[in-house]
Design an enzyme around this catalytic site. Structure first.
Site, PDB file in Angstrom:
ATOM      1  N   ASP A 123       0.879  -1.163   0.000  1.00 53.71           N
ATOM      2  CA  ASP A 123       0.000   0.000   0.000  1.00 53.71           C
ATOM      3  C   ASP A 123       0.923   1.221   0.000  1.00 53.71           C
ATOM      4  O   ASP A 123       2.068   1.137   0.441  1.00 53.71           O
ATOM      5  CB  ASP A 123      -0.881  -0.024   1.254  1.00 53.71           C
ATOM      6  CG  ASP A 123      -1.670   1.254   1.420  1.00 53.71           C
ATOM      7  OD1 ASP A 123      -2.345   1.645   0.456  1.00 53.71           O
ATOM      8  OD2 ASP A 123      -1.589   1.861   2.504  1.00 53.71           O
ATOM      9  N   ASP A 177      -1.427  -0.516   5.944  1.00 53.13           N
ATOM     10  CA  ASP A 177      -1.529   0.134   7.247  1.00 53.13           C
ATOM     11  C   ASP A 177      -2.454  -0.605   8.197  1.00 53.13           C
ATOM     12  O   ASP A 177      -2.628  -0.205   9.344  1.00 53.13           O
ATOM     13  CB  ASP A 177      -1.968   1.593   7.105  1.00 53.13           C
ATOM     14  CG  ASP A 177      -3.358   1.724   6.486  1.00 53.13           C
ATOM     15  OD1 ASP A 177      -4.064   0.709   6.379  1.00 53.13           O
ATOM     16  OD2 ASP A 177      -3.725   2.851   6.115  1.00 53.13           O
ATOM     17  N   ASP A 201      -6.901  -1.760   4.655  1.00 52.55           N
ATOM     18  CA  ASP A 201      -6.311  -2.841   3.863  1.00 52.55           C
ATOM     19  C   ASP A 201      -6.636  -4.218   4.429  1.00 52.55           C
ATOM     20  O   ASP A 201      -5.987  -5.198   4.059  1.00 52.55           O
ATOM     21  CB  ASP A 201      -4.788  -2.667   3.808  1.00 52.55           C
ATOM     22  CG  ASP A 201      -4.382  -1.369   3.155  1.00 52.55           C
ATOM     23  OD1 ASP A 201      -5.001  -1.005   2.145  1.00 52.55           O
ATOM     24  OD2 ASP A 201      -3.465  -0.706   3.664  1.00 52.55           O
TER      25      ASP A 201
END
Length: 670
Positions: A342, A547, A551
């Site tokens: 991410d 994080d 996610d």
């Protein structure tokens, strides 16, 4: 007790006639009685576990130890009883003296003592691995200062409830997770999150139990129930992980299933051969070989090889800020082919910052920045803090008075500021380029200056007196060690991806900076889940680093989900591994721990297997015809204890290993 038995047995061998002083009958009675107490009282739990293994058809190390020990004790008791009876009946007055040489009370007692020492050593080693966890548990104080009207009431932390407000004074630790509602000073969260930088006490900041208030004071609103905070979660997580298994443990168990019956068979065959071919007394040699094989082949070292490494390795990982659900998750890191990042909060800092500025030079820069800082103090927009902090740090002038202020959602803010001498007022607009164009503000100087700039990101323009006088490019900055960490994984041959909900242009810019070409932008949580799932359908082994909040689906879909967190939101329900340091070095650190753990397990298994392969034939008496070497059961027990100690010592090395951060030297080494 075992030492007393050994003295009673061995002192006559060095010329101390204790058998004459006590008499052989009393000497034998003392040895038999003390040994019986050791076997049936001190070691009763061993035999319970050993019998359970035999009853269920899965003999364990205590089954082998028990069989060999009771064989030695039973024969010794028989010889002592027979000798005593012959002496009393005068059938053979000296029988007991000859029988004394066939007593193995000291072997039976010594074996149990050595096994107990080995168990104690193992237990002590396991307890040491929990030191870091116990230190974490002790970080949160047991007493909290609850706000009660204008007073402060000392209460047990476990009595706090969500919504209570508590006072934390200078030098005290935060007792429970919560949100800062008032105060000033500085916080040290290094003991919890590994973050070495001090953090200011700010209204609205989330804070976890165990954080130290190094300066000032803070009023904190309790946000979680006692027993459900981050520290409690860490303790439960590490305890579970240390009890977990790695895949190699299943192979070891499969070997152990045939190993134990094979050892028993070898011991029986050795005893039979000694009965038929050994010099007299054949019984003595047969029992010695039988007991020695069973004891020296005890699979305790084999049984300790994997669990001890896992316990030590996971304990060391916790000290380095790596929390894992189980040991298998760490091992999977060694097999990944694709690593999906991410962007926000993983590769980048996760908060907007001013990356670049422009000014047309027509206005005094300090005057402009002081006006921007004053106006942005009134704004609640997510970008306001970044603009305010930058502007305030760029001027030494006092902030002017804001006379009027208004916010236009999605476009910007405007305000009138009065100079410090109260002589003039100026109108400022701070917002997006399109909004200022709508207002008819002249942006020509900005457009000419930036027409060749290919920097993606959000340009926030500042206009004064109907003309653009300044601009700030706001974006998300790469984390300091992002480049070296990404290079670490690239040199390992891992395919790298970036998947983010941010605009594709911004994601591509980060990808270009890091040399990652496989990127996807404007991806919602379900899109990240599909991205990871499609890679796995292609037969790839995928790790996803995010994080840990939005996610969650992708973390769960990956072979290894890695939550990059500062400790405020651990989100371990979805992730397999959480990194309390919240940086990419932590991810490299996790893989390094996995590599060290695998290496240590292999070393322990080699130690255990080589030991058994070499010692079983010696215990059976293979060397006796040529070298006259035959182990006594007690020496076999000592050798067995040493093998366990070797495995424990090797596993304990994991507690002290030092991690080298990703660097050019480490990359070359890999």
């Amino acid at each position: 007790l075992a030492a007393i038995v050994m003295l009673l047995s061995m002192l006559p061998m060095i010329g101390i006639p204790i058998d004459r002083w006590l008499g052989l009958t009393i000497n034998g009675l003392l040895q038999a009685g003390l040994t019986a107490w050791i076997l049936f009282v001190v070691a009763r739990l061993f035999w319970s576990a050993g019998w359970q293994g035999i009853r269920t058809g899965s003999p364990n190390m205590f089954s082998l130890i028990g069989t060999g020990t009771f064989a030695a004790f039973g024969l010794s008791l028989w010889e002592w009883g027979a000798g005593l009876l012959s002496t009393w009946t005068m059938a053979n007055p000296h029988h007991i003296e000859h029988a004394q040489h066939r007593w193995y009370f000291e072997s039976a007692a010594g074996i149990v003592a050595l096994v107990l020492v080995g168990q104690y050593t193992e237990g002590k080693a396991r307890r040491r691995t929990g030191d870091a966890i116990r230190k974490l548990m002790s970080l949160a104080p047991a007493i909290a200062h609850r706000v009660h009207g204008d007073q402060f009431q000392d209460v047990a932390t476990e009595e706090l409830m969500i919504g209570d407000r508590i006072l934390v004074r200078e030098g005290e630790r935060v007792p429970i997770d919560g949100t800062i509602r008032d105060g000033q000073g500085w916080l040290d969260a290094s003991s919890v999150s590994g973050e070495s930088r001090s953090q200011p006490v700010e209204n609205g900041r989330a804070i976890v139990g165990g954080v130290l208030l190094t300066e000032g004071h803070a009023i904190i609103e309790v946000a979680t129930n006692p027993g459900h905070g981050l520290l409690d979660h860490i303790v439960r997580l590490v305890a579970h992980a240390q009890r977990s298994r790695v895949p190699i443990q299943d192979r070891v168990d499969a070997i152990a299933k045939w190993f134990t019956p094979a050892v028993v068979t070898i011991a029986i065959v050795a005893a039979i051969l000694w009965m038929f071919f050994a010099p007299q007394p054949a019984w003595k040699h047969a029992v010695r070989a039988f007991a020695s094989v069973l004891i020296i082949a005890c699979p305790c070292a084999l049984g300790l090889a994997v669990p001890m490494s896992c316990v030590m390795g996971i304990g060391r990982a916790a000290q380095l800020g790596i929390l894992t659900k189980d040991a298998a998750s760490l091992e999977k890191l060694l097999a990944i082919t694709d690593l999906v990042f991410d962007k926000t909060g993983t590769l980048t800092e996760g908060s907007p910052q001013v990356l670049e500025t422009w000014m047309d030079g027509s206005e005094d820069s300090q005057t402009v920045w002081s006006a921007v800082a004053a106006i942005e103090h009134r704004s609640q927009h997510p970008l306001a803090q970044a603009l305010r902090e930058f502007a305030q740090s760029s001027t030494s002038k006092p902030l002017p008075e804001v006379v009027t202020f208004s916010s236009v959602p999605g476009k910007g803010v405007q305000g009138t500021v009065r100079s410090s001498d109260a002589q003039t007022e100026s109108m400022y607009w701070i917002g997006h380029e399109a909004w200022l164009l709508e207002l008819g503000i002249d942006l020509s100087s900005f457009e000419r200056s930036t027409q060749n700039v290919v920097h993606p990101g959000s340009w926030i323009l500042v206009a004064c007196n109907d003309r653009a006088v300044a601009a700030l490019r706001v974006g998300d900055r790469l984390k300091p060690n992002a480049r070296t960490a990404v290079e670490y994984w690239r040199n390992l041959g891992v395919h790298l991806h970036i998947v983010s909900g941010d605009d594709l242009r911004n994601v591509e810019q980060i990808g270009n900076e890091l040399g990652i070409s496989q990127v996807a932008g404007r991806t919602d949580p379900s899109g990240k889940f599909r991205y990871v799932s499609e890679l796995r359908q292609l037969g790839r082994t995928v790790a996803f680093a995010g994080d840990g909040i939005n996610d969650a689906a992708a973390l769960a879909a990956a072979d290894v989900g890695v939550a990059m967190t500062t400790g405020a939101d651990i989100a371990m329900d979805a992730a397999d591994i959480a990194l309390l340091h919240g940086d990419l070095e932590g991810l490299a650190r996790a893989r390094w721990i996995a590599e060290q753990l695998r290496k240590n397990i292999r070393q322990n298994l080699i130690l255990a297997f080589v030991y058994n392969s070499a010692c079983i034939p010696i215990a059976a008496g293979v060397l006796y015809p040529w070298l006259g070497i035959l182990l006594s059961p007690m020496l076999a027990a000592a050798a067995m204890a040493l093998s366990s100690l070797a495995v424990i010592t090797n596993a304990s090395r994991l507690r002290a290993i030092q991690f080298k951060p990703p660097s050019s030297s480490l990359l070359l080494e890999q």
